[in-house]
Design a protein around this motif. Structure first.
Motif, short mmCIF file in Angstrom:
data_model
loop_
_atom_site.label_atom_id
_atom_site.label_comp_id
_atom_site.label_asym_id
_atom_site.label_seq_id
_atom_site.Cartn_x
_atom_site.Cartn_y
_atom_site.Cartn_z
N THR A 182 -40.41 42.15 -9.37
CA THR A 182 -40.29 40.81 -8.80
C THR A 182 -39.32 39.96 -9.60
OG1 THR A 182 -42.56 40.90 -7.96
CG2 THR A 182 -41.58 38.72 -8.22
N LYS A 183 -39.42 40.03 -10.92
CA LYS A 183 -38.53 39.24 -11.77
C LYS A 183 -37.08 39.66 -11.58
CE LYS A 183 -37.81 37.76 -16.55
NZ LYS A 183 -38.31 37.84 -17.96
N ALA A 184 -36.84 40.96 -11.50
CA ALA A 184 -35.48 41.46 -11.30
C ALA A 184 -34.92 41.01 -9.95
CB ALA A 184 -35.46 42.98 -11.39
N LEU A 185 -35.75 41.06 -8.92
CA LEU A 185 -35.30 40.64 -7.59
C LEU A 185 -35.02 39.13 -7.54
CD1 LEU A 185 -37.78 42.77 -5.48
CD2 LEU A 185 -35.30 42.93 -5.33
N GLU A 186 -35.80 38.37 -8.29
CA GLU A 186 -35.58 36.92 -8.31
C GLU A 186 -34.26 36.55 -8.98
OE1 GLU A 186 -39.13 35.56 -10.19
OE2 GLU A 186 -40.24 35.37 -8.29
N ASN A 187 -33.68 37.49 -9.72
CA ASN A 187 -32.38 37.25 -10.34
C ASN A 187 -31.22 37.44 -9.36
OD1 ASN A 187 -33.15 36.54 -12.95
ND2 ASN A 187 -33.34 38.67 -13.59
N ASN A 188 -31.52 37.96 -8.15
CA ASN A 188 -30.44 38.20 -7.19
C ASN A 188 -29.64 36.94 -6.89
OD1 ASN A 188 -30.84 40.92 -6.93
ND2 ASN A 188 -31.76 40.85 -4.90
N TRP A 189 -30.36 35.86 -6.57
CA TRP A 189 -29.65 34.65 -6.19
C TRP A 189 -28.82 34.07 -7.35
CZ3 TRP A 189 -28.32 32.84 -1.66
CH2 TRP A 189 -27.77 31.55 -1.59
N PRO A 190 -29.38 33.92 -8.55
CA PRO A 190 -28.55 33.45 -9.67
C PRO A 190 -27.34 34.34 -9.93
CG PRO A 190 -30.87 33.29 -10.24
CD PRO A 190 -30.80 34.04 -8.95
N ASN A 191 -27.52 35.67 -9.79
CA ASN A 191 -26.40 36.59 -9.99
C ASN A 191 -25.30 36.36 -8.96
OD1 ASN A 191 -27.33 37.90 -12.28
ND2 ASN A 191 -28.40 39.50 -11.12
N LEU A 192 -25.71 36.20 -7.70
CA LEU A 192 -24.72 35.96 -6.65
C LEU A 192 -23.97 34.65 -6.91
CD1 LEU A 192 -26.85 37.01 -3.54
CD2 LEU A 192 -24.85 38.19 -4.41
N CYS A 193 -24.70 33.60 -7.23
CA CYS A 193 -24.08 32.29 -7.46
C CYS A 193 -23.16 32.31 -8.68
CB CYS A 193 -25.15 31.22 -7.63
SG CYS A 193 -26.16 30.95 -6.16
N ARG A 194 -23.54 33.06 -9.70
CA ARG A 194 -22.74 33.09 -10.93
C ARG A 194 -21.47 33.91 -10.75
NH1 ARG A 194 -23.07 37.07 -14.69
NH2 ARG A 194 -25.02 37.79 -13.78
N LEU A 195 -21.59 35.07 -10.11
CA LEU A 195 -20.47 36.00 -10.07
C LEU A 195 -19.41 35.66 -9.03
CD1 LEU A 195 -22.50 39.28 -10.64
CD2 LEU A 195 -20.91 38.18 -12.24
N VAL A 196 -19.72 34.78 -8.07
CA VAL A 196 -18.68 34.37 -7.12
C VAL A 196 -17.80 33.26 -7.70
CG1 VAL A 196 -20.00 35.02 -5.08
CG2 VAL A 196 -20.17 32.68 -5.95
N GLN A 197 -18.17 32.73 -8.87
CA GLN A 197 -17.33 31.71 -9.49
C GLN A 197 -16.08 32.36 -10.10
OE1 GLN A 197 -18.08 28.40 -9.24
NE2 GLN A 197 -19.70 29.23 -7.92
N PRO A 198 -14.96 31.63 -10.17
CA PRO A 198 -13.77 32.19 -10.82
C PRO A 198 -14.09 32.60 -12.26
CG PRO A 198 -13.24 30.15 -9.67
CD PRO A 198 -14.74 30.27 -9.65
N ASP A 199 -13.52 33.72 -12.67
CA ASP A 199 -13.70 34.20 -14.04
C ASP A 199 -12.76 33.40 -14.94
OD1 ASP A 199 -13.75 35.56 -16.44
OD2 ASP A 199 -13.90 37.52 -15.51
N PRO A 200 -13.30 32.58 -15.86
CA PRO A 200 -12.43 31.70 -16.66
C PRO A 200 -11.48 32.45 -17.57
CG PRO A 200 -14.71 31.64 -17.45
CD PRO A 200 -14.72 32.40 -16.16
N GLN A 201 -11.84 33.67 -17.98
CA GLN A 201 -10.96 34.46 -18.85
C GLN A 201 -10.34 35.65 -18.12
OE1 GLN A 201 -14.23 33.70 -20.44
NE2 GLN A 201 -13.19 31.87 -21.16
N GLY A 202 -10.58 35.74 -16.82
CA GLY A 202 -10.19 36.96 -16.13
C GLY A 202 -9.15 36.75 -15.05
N PHE A 203 -9.02 37.77 -14.21
CA PHE A 203 -8.05 37.83 -13.12
C PHE A 203 -8.74 37.36 -11.85
CE2 PHE A 203 -6.21 40.95 -9.88
CZ PHE A 203 -5.17 40.09 -9.52
N ASN A 204 -8.23 36.32 -11.23
CA ASN A 204 -8.82 35.79 -10.01
C ASN A 204 -7.81 35.80 -8.87
OD1 ASN A 204 -11.48 34.75 -11.10
ND2 ASN A 204 -10.06 33.60 -12.40
N VAL A 205 -8.31 35.97 -7.65
CA VAL A 205 -7.47 35.96 -6.46
C VAL A 205 -8.18 35.17 -5.38
CG1 VAL A 205 -6.39 38.20 -6.94
CG2 VAL A 205 -8.50 38.11 -5.59
N LEU A 206 -7.43 34.77 -4.37
CA LEU A 206 -8.05 34.26 -3.17
C LEU A 206 -8.54 35.46 -2.38
CD1 LEU A 206 -8.67 31.73 -1.47
CD2 LEU A 206 -6.51 32.12 -0.28
#
Length: 434
Positions: A243-267
């Protein structure tokens, strides 16, 4: 059948024909044909219409010509309309075709590279009568894969073509950003990309993402199914960890769709799955691809598009066998098109991309566990009689992720159960490996 003509403007059809022909002396004739172009979930956030119109050129010999457009218009269902407006889906797609595509075209022209998307002949986002008039790709033979692909997943030929096309598309958006927007990025130039359309944390009762309840409800559905599976522990500490791992799905989705401040980003495309990929076939083999529907385009690391496709459109055994070779095809395509467009030194190495994929796999896992189950419902999700989703079905989709239908089919359909068990085990192997 509803009166679809209410969604069509003759003035906009005329303007689209003028833009298509490049001639101002166009005259529309009587006999316009207006039909639904998609059904149900394929038009979940838009009314998608096929318009075939006769026309001629004033002052010429009066020869009757025909042109077909795909028209996207705002949904009339108030529930769908609320989703579209809250997420600014139509606003984003109008901006994409009106303002971003010309920049992409200019960048691509430097290397004589074609854009892997339909041509747009008219787009308006003036509120209340928003619409987009697009090329009808089916006229050239492009089509969405057979419906069995939803449940069995795409094969290597289709997946390889998708990876190559994503590499090409990302190369063009990167080139456009660097060549046409000096000292800026897509977010700075187009603020509509400053917040993701779908994946954002709730910040108040009135600004919760429409998909937040769906992803949240998958927790209970997954735990219920896992409790009925052989080979998984049943003790409370396992259930709590799951349950705890599944509840992390939404935070993971919200975090990882943000531009990577040190990485390679594209539209990125943002919604690269089976329904938004139209293939051209030669003897049954896919030879070209156009990606459609840019309502949730986002500025982010390219791994988001890669894993969005891989986890929604292929199955675990296929990914385990082919992921690395497909990532290499993506990277080779990216580097090739960047070189053609004048960038001899790629902004990311293959080793760095592979390193980033380890982090971004959490996005694919979260997408897979949240949305694939509904896709696997097949005809149980889409009513066969009308091809339309009722308001009740839409609410059930957004509020529960079709949990009751999922649990019912899990008990009654051995094939569905087997596929769900594979999906659950993949999540458990990743989230709770011990």
């Amino acid at each position: 059948m509803e009166n679809l003509s209410r969604c069509i403007s003759k003035e906009r059809v005329l303007e689209s024909v003028k833009n298509f022909t490049g001639r101002p002396n166009v005259k529309l004739l009587d006999g316009m044909e207006i039909l639904r172009a998609t059904k149900g979930v394929e038009g979940l956030t838009s009314i998608v219409i096929r318009v075939k119109t006769p026309y001629c050129f004033s002052g010429d010999d009066g020869k009757i010509l025909w042109k077909t457009f795909i028209v996207k218009a705002l949904p009339e269902n108030l529930f769908q309309l609320d989703v579209v407006e809250r997420c600014r889906l139509f606003v984003k797609e109008v901006i994409f075709f009106k303002e971003i595509v010309p920049l992409l075209s200019k960048a691509a022209a430097a290397g004589n590279v074609s854009l892997p998307l339909p041509k747009c002949f008219f787009a308006a986002g003036d509120g209340g009568s928003d619409s987009i008039y697009l090329e009808d790709l089916s006229e050239a033979g492009y089509k969405i894969p057979d419906s069995t692909s939803f449940t069995v997943g795409l094969d290597l030929d289709h997946s390889s073509l998708v990876m190559k096309t994503l590499g090409k598309f990302h190369a063009i958006t990167y080139a456009a950003e660097k060549l046409l927007l000096p000292s800026k990025n897509w977010v700075a130039e187009f603020p509509v990309f400053s917040r993701d359309s779908i994946f954002y944390d709730p910040i108040g009762k009135d600004v919760v993402s429409p998909l937040f309840p769906l992803v949240k409800s998958c927790v209970e559905t997954f735990v219920t199914m896992s409790s009925q599976m052989n080979g998984l522990p049943k003790q409370p500490d396992f259930t709590g960890a799951l349950t705890k791992a599944l509840e992390n799905n939404w935070p993971n989705l919200c975090r990882l769709v943000q531009p990577d401040p040190q990485g390679f980003n594209v539209l990125s495309h943002g919604d690269c799955w089976i329904n938004n990929a139209m293939f051209l076939y030669d003897g049954g083999r896919p030879v070209d691809l156009k990606i459609i529907d840019f309502q949730i385009s986002r500025y982010c690391h390219p791994a988001v598009d890669i894993f969005y496709f891989m986890y929604l459109c292929t199955r675990r055994e296929f990914r385990d066998k082919n992921l690395h070779s497909l990532v290499l095809e993506y990277y080779n395509s990216l580097v090739y098109y960047l070189s053609v467009l004048g960038f001899d030194v790629p902004p990311i190495t293959l080793d760095k991309l592979k390193e980033d994929l380890v982090k971004y796999r959490a996005f694919g896992i979260a997408i897979n566990s949240s949305f694939t189950p509904t896709m696997l419902l097949g005809e149980d999700f889409m009513p066969s009689n009308s091809g339309e989703l009722s308001v009740e079905q839409l609410r059930d989709l957004y509020d529960t992720g079709n949990s009751s239908a999922l649990l019912k089919k899990f008990k009654s359909d051995p094939t569905f159960r087997s596929r769900m068990e594979t999906l659950i085990r993949e999540f458990v192997d990743w989230a709770i490996p011990q």
